[in-house]
Design a protein around this motif. Sequence first.
Motif, PDB file in Angstrom:
ATOM      1  N   ARG A 165     -24.237 -51.862  52.637  1.00 25.97           N
ATOM      2  CA  ARG A 165     -23.730 -50.558  52.204  1.00 25.97           C
ATOM      3  C   ARG A 165     -22.673 -50.726  51.111  1.00 25.97           C
ATOM      4  NH1 ARG A 165     -22.848 -47.213  57.880  1.00 25.97           N
ATOM      5  NH2 ARG A 165     -24.952 -47.487  58.717  1.00 25.97           N
ATOM      6  N   ILE A 166     -21.793 -51.700  51.308  1.00 28.41           N
ATOM      7  CA  ILE A 166     -20.767 -51.953  50.302  1.00 28.41           C
ATOM      8  C   ILE A 166     -21.414 -52.408  48.990  1.00 28.41           C
ATOM      9  CG2 ILE A 166     -18.732 -53.326  49.710  1.00 28.41           C
ATOM     10  CD1 ILE A 166     -18.343 -51.256  51.958  1.00 28.41           C
ATOM     11  N   ASP A 167     -22.374 -53.326  49.082  1.00 31.68           N
ATOM     12  CA  ASP A 167     -23.060 -53.816  47.888  1.00 31.68           C
ATOM     13  C   ASP A 167     -23.775 -52.687  47.150  1.00 31.68           C
ATOM     14  OD1 ASP A 167     -22.214 -56.395  48.306  1.00 31.68           O
ATOM     15  OD2 ASP A 167     -24.047 -57.051  49.296  1.00 31.68           O
ATOM     16  N   GLU A 168     -24.311 -51.747  47.908  1.00 34.63           N
ATOM     17  CA  GLU A 168     -24.989 -50.599  47.303  1.00 34.63           C
ATOM     18  C   GLU A 168     -24.017 -49.778  46.470  1.00 34.63           C
ATOM     19  OE1 GLU A 168     -26.894 -46.395  48.874  1.00 34.63           O
ATOM     20  OE2 GLU A 168     -27.094 -48.186  50.144  1.00 34.63           O
ATOM     21  N   GLN A 169     -22.824 -49.555  47.030  1.00 26.80           N
ATOM     22  CA  GLN A 169     -21.816 -48.790  46.310  1.00 26.80           C
ATOM     23  C   GLN A 169     -21.335 -49.549  45.072  1.00 26.80           C
ATOM     24  OE1 GLN A 169     -20.897 -45.902  46.291  1.00 26.80           O
ATOM     25  NE2 GLN A 169     -18.850 -45.770  45.391  1.00 26.80           N
ATOM     26  N   VAL A 170     -21.141 -50.851  45.210  1.00 31.46           N
ATOM     27  CA  VAL A 170     -20.699 -51.658  44.078  1.00 31.46           C
ATOM     28  C   VAL A 170     -21.730 -51.609  42.952  1.00 31.46           C
ATOM     29  CG1 VAL A 170     -20.196 -54.022  43.305  1.00 31.46           C
ATOM     30  CG2 VAL A 170     -19.245 -53.175  45.465  1.00 31.46           C
ATOM     31  N   ALA A 171     -23.005 -51.698  43.312  1.00 36.58           N
ATOM     32  CA  ALA A 171     -24.074 -51.680  42.314  1.00 36.58           C
ATOM     33  C   ALA A 171     -24.155 -50.351  41.573  1.00 36.58           C
ATOM     34  CB  ALA A 171     -25.411 -51.980  42.985  1.00 36.58           C
ATOM     35  N   GLU A 172     -23.725 -49.276  42.237  1.00 33.93           N
ATOM     36  CA  GLU A 172     -23.812 -47.948  41.642  1.00 33.93           C
ATOM     37  C   GLU A 172     -22.582 -47.579  40.820  1.00 33.93           C
ATOM     38  OE1 GLU A 172     -24.410 -45.426  44.969  1.00 33.93           O
ATOM     39  OE2 GLU A 172     -26.477 -46.075  45.333  1.00 33.93           O
ATOM     40  N   ASN A 173     -21.552 -48.413  40.842  1.00 38.76           N
ATOM     41  CA  ASN A 173     -20.291 -48.090  40.187  1.00 38.76           C
ATOM     42  C   ASN A 173     -19.862 -49.259  39.324  1.00 38.76           C
ATOM     43  OD1 ASN A 173     -17.392 -47.835  39.741  1.00 38.76           O
ATOM     44  ND2 ASN A 173     -17.446 -46.141  41.207  1.00 38.76           N
ATOM     45  N   GLY A 174     -19.975 -49.097  38.017  1.00 43.11           N
ATOM     46  CA  GLY A 174     -19.671 -50.191  37.101  1.00 43.11           C
ATOM     47  C   GLY A 174     -18.236 -50.663  37.179  1.00 43.11           C
ATOM     48  N   GLU A 175     -17.306 -49.727  37.310  1.00 43.96           N
ATOM     49  CA  GLU A 175     -15.894 -50.112  37.378  1.00 43.96           C
ATOM     50  C   GLU A 175     -15.595 -50.894  38.649  1.00 43.96           C
ATOM     51  OE1 GLU A 175     -12.119 -50.556  35.917  1.00 43.96           O
ATOM     52  OE2 GLU A 175     -13.928 -49.770  34.921  1.00 43.96           O
TER      53      GLU A 175
END
Length: 307
Positions: free
Chosen positions: A238-248
């Motif tokens: 879930r964390i990796d998914e959020q990281v992948a969706e947010n460039g910053e």
Amino acid sequence: MRDSRSLYELNPDVSVPPGLPLVAGLTGFADAGGAVAQTTEYLRATLDTTVVATFDVDELLDYRARRPIILFEGDHLTEYTPPRLALDLARDELGQPFLLLTGFEPDFRWEQFTSAVLALVDEFQVSSTTWINAIPMPVPHTRPISVTVSGNRQELIEQMSVWRPTTQVPSNVLHLLEFRLHELGQSTTGFVLLIPHYLNDAEYPSAAVAALEAISASTGRIFPTDALRAQGRDFVARIDEQVAENGELAKLVHTLEERHDAYMEGTTLRSPLTDEDGELPSADEIAAELEKFLAFRRTRDDEGPKG
């Protein structure tokens, strides 16, 4: 001074074999990633345990600071969950016995509580004492959780302790217990897990796995971790998914990865906390993005599948 043994009541129906290791985890001042709470709850839920000694909650707890939970249903109260601080006799996955001290960190009577635990250590001829703690650090969730090891078991310090600062820190009661055990020449080890600071307030299952691995290294006891590992993989996904969706966010995590890897390779960085300029990426930025994501996932999970 009051006899410290009056702080606890022994269970007369249990016989404790001499020479067992003691494992301690108390919740209170700091518990990054919920490591201590998850670990102790998991051990008590999955292992065979028997109460050995129960501590006097009214003497040790500030109820106004940490209020117990009571269940209200419609128009009446149906269930009260009293605070618990106790020593249990537990058996690991292979049936090997050990002592397990869990519950809340005392608000009062630290010296008496420590003396009481030392009395139990002496009475049961405890072979070693291992305790766990967890603090937030600017490290990435994409790397294994590291530990700082304290105590007097040099082999564990040499093998496992990644960060060895000289610093003043706010203590907890198990720091005091370790200090007293060390003074007495008793075998003692403290493991402080270094948890990604942006996951400080989350329940991070991998933190509990890391704690159990550390306890195993210290005590030789084996614990079931399959369920926690599965939860950890789902959480990290879930964390990796959020990281992948947010460039910053991805950039910030990547910066943490670079600094972590450089430190682990033995560069001139002073610690995993800072770069050459002493600067850190903002934990608030990472935490804010992750909180939005986790709140969204909780809402979606609560709504359930739509048919």
